[in-house]
Motif scaffolding. Structure first.
Motif, short mmCIF file in Angstrom:
data_model
loop_
_atom_site.label_atom_id
_atom_site.label_comp_id
_atom_site.label_asym_id
_atom_site.label_seq_id
_atom_site.Cartn_x
_atom_site.Cartn_y
_atom_site.Cartn_z
N ARG A 178 77.75 42.56 32.20
CA ARG A 178 77.37 43.66 33.09
C ARG A 178 78.55 44.59 33.33
O ARG A 178 78.41 45.80 33.39
CB ARG A 178 76.86 43.09 34.41
CG ARG A 178 76.65 44.12 35.50
CD ARG A 178 75.56 43.74 36.44
NE ARG A 178 74.31 43.58 35.70
CZ ARG A 178 73.58 44.59 35.25
NH1 ARG A 178 73.97 45.83 35.46
NH2 ARG A 178 72.49 44.39 34.57
N VAL A 181 78.91 47.08 30.47
CA VAL A 181 77.92 48.16 30.55
C VAL A 181 78.33 49.18 31.61
O VAL A 181 78.18 50.39 31.41
CB VAL A 181 76.52 47.58 30.83
CG1 VAL A 181 75.53 48.70 31.17
CG2 VAL A 181 76.03 46.79 29.63
N ALA A 479 67.15 47.85 32.51
CA ALA A 479 68.06 47.53 31.40
C ALA A 479 67.81 48.43 30.20
O ALA A 479 68.75 48.80 29.48
CB ALA A 479 67.90 46.06 31.01
N GLU A 483 70.60 51.11 30.75
CA GLU A 483 71.74 50.30 30.32
C GLU A 483 71.79 50.00 28.83
O GLU A 483 72.56 49.15 28.40
CB GLU A 483 71.75 48.98 31.10
CG GLU A 483 71.92 49.19 32.60
CD GLU A 483 71.99 47.89 33.37
OE1 GLU A 483 72.60 47.89 34.45
OE2 GLU A 483 71.44 46.86 32.91
N ALA A 485 69.77 48.56 26.65
CA ALA A 485 69.13 47.40 26.01
C ALA A 485 68.08 47.88 25.01
O ALA A 485 67.24 48.71 25.35
CB ALA A 485 68.49 46.50 27.06
N VAL A 491 68.30 41.85 26.76
CA VAL A 491 67.93 41.69 28.18
C VAL A 491 68.12 40.26 28.64
O VAL A 491 68.72 40.00 29.69
CB VAL A 491 66.48 42.16 28.41
CG1 VAL A 491 66.00 41.77 29.81
CG2 VAL A 491 66.36 43.66 28.22
N ARG A 495 71.94 41.64 29.77
CA ARG A 495 71.67 42.42 30.99
C ARG A 495 71.30 41.48 32.14
O ARG A 495 71.59 41.74 33.29
CB ARG A 495 70.56 43.44 30.77
CG ARG A 495 70.80 44.43 29.65
CD ARG A 495 72.15 45.15 29.75
NE ARG A 495 72.27 46.12 28.67
CZ ARG A 495 72.63 45.80 27.42
NH1 ARG A 495 72.92 44.54 27.11
NH2 ARG A 495 72.73 46.72 26.48
#
Length: 573
Positions: A178, A181, A479, A483, A485, A491, A495
Motif C-alpha cells: 500500500r 501505491v 483498488a 490504485e 489494480a 487486489v 491492494r
C-alpha cells in the motif's frame, strides 16, 4: 491538491504521454525504490515516466517483513551510519511523510542469561540514542528493562524457562505494498506518468548513450519507444537482467536472498507486544499484524524463479521451530493461515552467506544515460531515490534542484491526525462501525473520503467482501479506479492482503472480487472466469510447493501455474 488516480483511463493517458514526448527521466521498476525515484525526480521539476512489467510492488516490495526499522542487528557489525540513516528515515516516515501508513510497534527482546542484559541493553540504548540524534523528527518511547515476571505479563505465551528477563524497545511497521501505491500516486499527483503491466524490453541507443527504452504494453501487445534523457534501472533483484540489455557491462551485481514469512491468527499467541529472537544466522520476528501475527524470516540464497519465489516445507518448519523454542503452546502447520516468500536484492560481496551481504545501497552510471540503483532496504528507500536522482542530475549536466522529499507528505497524510480524532463522528455520519473507520483511515488516511464517496454512489459497496470480511466491497472497486489494480491477484495479494490473511488464501472472495472489478475494467463473463481460474491455479501451486522439501522441488511445482499476463522477451542492444 487532489490526489491523482492510477485507474484504467489514467494508465492509457500515461502511455500516450510517454510515447509522444521526450522525458527527462524514465524509471524502470515499480517497487518502492522505483516509486521513490519517480517522486523525487518529479518533485525536483523533472518530467518523469515509470514502467513496471508486473503489478506495482509485486516483487520484493510486497513481500517484506513490513517493518520500518533501523536494523538493530547491524549494530553488532558496527554499521552505525547505516543504522542512524535508517532511524532518521523511520522518524520522518512516522511524523511527516506517512503517519497514516507507518505506525509504532513494541518489541520484546528475551534475555536467555543474566550476562546478556548489559550487552543487549547497551545495544538497544545505542539504538535509541542514534534515533534521537536527528532532532527534526518524532521519536518513539525509549527502551526499558524488564524482569522475567514483567516480561511474561506482556508476553504470556513465552515459556518461563525461555528467558530470565527482557528488554522492550520500539520500532515501526508499514503496509508495504500500500505504501508503494501511495508513493506512486503522490508522484502522479505532481505530474509523473505511471503504468504497470508495461515492460522495458530493450534500450534505445545513440552510440554508447542510452536515450530511452522500447516498452511493450503487456495488456495489448503494443510496442513503442519511450525517449528519455536519463533512464534509471530500479529493478531490484532483476538488476543484472536489465544490465544485460546494455551488453552486460554493469557495475552492480545483486544476489537474491529468500525470506519466508508465516501468518497465524492473533489468538494463537497470547501477547501484547512483538518479539525478536536471535537465531544462529540472524534474527526472527513475531510481528503484530491486525488480527494476525507475521512470523519471519528466513535468509537463504535463491537463484531460481524470481517472479514467484517458492516457500518450501523446510522453510516453514524452520520458522515454526525457531518460534516454538520459546512458546508455551507450540504452533503447528495447521495454525498457519498464510505463507509468502520474497527476495532481498543484496549487493554481492565476498561472503558466501546472504545474511552477511551488505544492506547498503549503491548507485552507478555504467554508460551515459543509464543510472543503476540497487541494494538497500525498504526503510531507506527515500535516501536511495535521492542518490539516484542526484546521479540523474549529474547526467543532465546540473541545474536540477536538490531533493525535497524529506519535507513532502504522501497523499493521504495531510489531515490524517484530525480525521483520526474525528473517527467516531465519521462512523456516526456514515453508519459504519468505528472499527471500520479506523481500518480505512489506517489504509487510506485522508483519502478515506474517496472510498466513502464510492459507498455514497453505490450503497451496497458498504458491505464486507464475502469470505474476507475485514475488507469492504468498496475497497475492491477503489483498488481498480484509483490504485492501478488490473487483475484479481493485484487486489487479493497487494491492494488488500486477503491472500495471506484468510484460511483459504482468498478463494472464497475471488468470484465476488472479480465481479466488482469487472465494471471499471470492462471485463465480460469469460474474463471474470479466467481471472478466478488463474488465481485459483496460483494458490494451488503455492500450496503444493509448500509441501516440498527443497527449493528446487518447490520451484518446479510452483512453475505449474502460468501468469495471467505473460512477460515479453527482452533483447540485448
Amino acid at each position: 491538491m487532489t490526489a491523482a488516480r492510477l485507474g484504467p483511463q489514467e494508465r492509457d493517458a500515461a502511455l500516450r504521454a510517454m510515447a509522444d514526448t521526450e522525458l527527462d527521466v524514465l524509471v524502470v521498476g515499480g517497487g518502492i525504490v522505483g516509486a521513490g525515484v519517480a517522486l523525487d525526480a518529479v518533485a525536483r521539476g523533472l518530467s518523469v515516466g515509470l514502467v513496471e512489467a508486473r503489478d506495482f510492488a509485486s516483487g520484493t516490495s510486497s513481500r517484506s517483513s513490513k517493518l520500518i526499522h533501523g536494523g538493530l542487528r547491524y549494530l553488532e557489525h558496527l554499521d552505525f551510519p547505516l543504522v542512524r540513516e535508517a532511524l532518521t528515515e523511520r522518524g520522518l516516515l512516522l511524523s511527516r511523510i506517512a503517519p497514516h501508513l507507518v505506525r509504532p510497534v513494541p518489541f520484546l527482546f528475551p534475555l536467555r542469561s543474566h550476562w546478556e542484559r548489559p550487552y543487549i541493553g547497551a545495544g538497544v540504548a545505542l539504538y535509541d540514542a542514534l534515533a534521537l540524534s536527528g532532532t527534526r523528527t518524532r521519536g518513539l518511547p525509549g527502551h526499558r528493562h524488564l524482569s522475567r515476571r514483567a516480561a511474561l505479563r506482556i508476553f504470556p505465551a513465552l515459556r518461563r524457562d525461555a528467558l530470565v528477563g527482557a528488554v522492550q524497545y520500539w520500532d515501526a511497521q508499514v503496509d508495504d505494498s500500500r505504501y508503494v501505491v501511495m508513493v506512486l500516486r503522490t508522484a502522479a499527483t505532481y505530474g509523473a506518468h505511471i503504468a504497470s503491466r508495461t515492460q522495458a524490453v530493450g534500450f534505445l541507443r545513440e552510440g554508447e548513450h542510452v536515450t530511452g527504452a522500447r516498452v511493450v504494453d503487456l495488456e495489448t501487445g503494443r510496442e513503442f519507444a519511450v525517449r528519455a534523457k536519463q533512464v534509471v534501472n530500479a529493478a531490484g533483484v532483476w538488476t543484472d537482467e536489465i544490465q544485460e540489455m546494455v551488453g552486460g557491462r554493469g557495475q552492480i551485481h545483486v544476489r537474491a536472498s529468500k525470506g519466508v514469512h508465516l501468518v497465524v491468527p492473533r489468538d494463537r499467541i497470547h501477547a501484547s507486544s512483538g518479539l525478536i529472537l536471535r537465531t544462529e544466522k540472524s534474527v526472527l520476528f513475531v510481528i503484530p499484524w491486525g488480527r494476525h501475527w507475521i512470523l519471519g524470516t528466513t535468509d537463504t540464497a535463491w537463484d531460481l524463479d524470481k517472479v514467484h519465489p517458492a516457500a518450501s516445507r523446510t522453510d516453514i518448519d524452520y520458522v515454526l521451530n525457531r518460534v516454538n523454542a520459546v512458546l508455551k503452546t507450540p504452533l503447528t502447520r495447521d495454525d498457519v493461515e498464510g505463507v509468502y516468500a520474497g527476495l532481498r536484492p543484496l549487493l554481492a560481496g565476498e561472503s558466501e552467506e546472504t545474511s552477511r551481504l551488505s544492506r547498503e545501497h549503491t548507485v552507478a552510471h555504467p554508460v551515459p544515460g543509464l543510472v543503476l540503483i540497487a541494494g538497500g532496504k525498504y526503510t531507506t528507500y527515500r535516501v536511495m531515490a535521492k542518490d539516484a536522482v542526484d546521479a540523474v542530475a549529474h547526467g543532465l549536466g546540473g541545474g536540477v534542484p536538490p531533493s525535497v522529499t524529506d519535507r513532502l507528505p504522501l497523499v493521504g497524510a495531510d489531515g490524517y491526525f484530525a480525521l483520526w480524532n474525528q473517527r467516531r463522528i465519521l462512523a456516526r455520519r456514515t453508519g459504519l462501525h468505528v472499527s471500520r473507520i479506523q481500518h480505512l483511515l489506517r489504509r487510506y488516511g485522508s483519502l478515506i473520503h474517496e472510498v466513502l464517496g464510492l459507498i455514497a454512489e453505490q450503497p451496497d459497496l458498504k458491505q464486507p467482501l464475502t469470505g474476507a470480511d475485514d475488507y469492504l466491497r468498496a475497497e475492491v472497486v477503489y483498488a481498480v479506479r484509483y490504485e492501478g489494480a488490473r487483475h484479481l491477484d493485484d487486489v487479493l495479494s497487494r491492494r488488500t492482503h486477503i491472500a495471506i490473511e484468510t484460511w483459504d488464501r482468498g478463494l472464497a472472495a475471488a468470484e465476488e472480487a472479480a465481479q466488482l472489478m469487472a465494471g471499471p475494467l470492462g471485463w465480460d463473463d469469460a474474463q471474470i472466469a479466467r481471472e478466478v481460474e488463474y488465481y485459483r491455479a496460483r494458490i494451488e501451486a503455492e500450496r503444493a510447493a509448500q509441501e516440498q522439501d527443497s527449493d528446487q522441488e518447490a520451484d518446479a511445482v510452483q512453475h505449474g501455474a502460468p501468469d495471467i499476463v505473460p512477460q515479453a522477451t527482452t533483447v540485448r542492444v
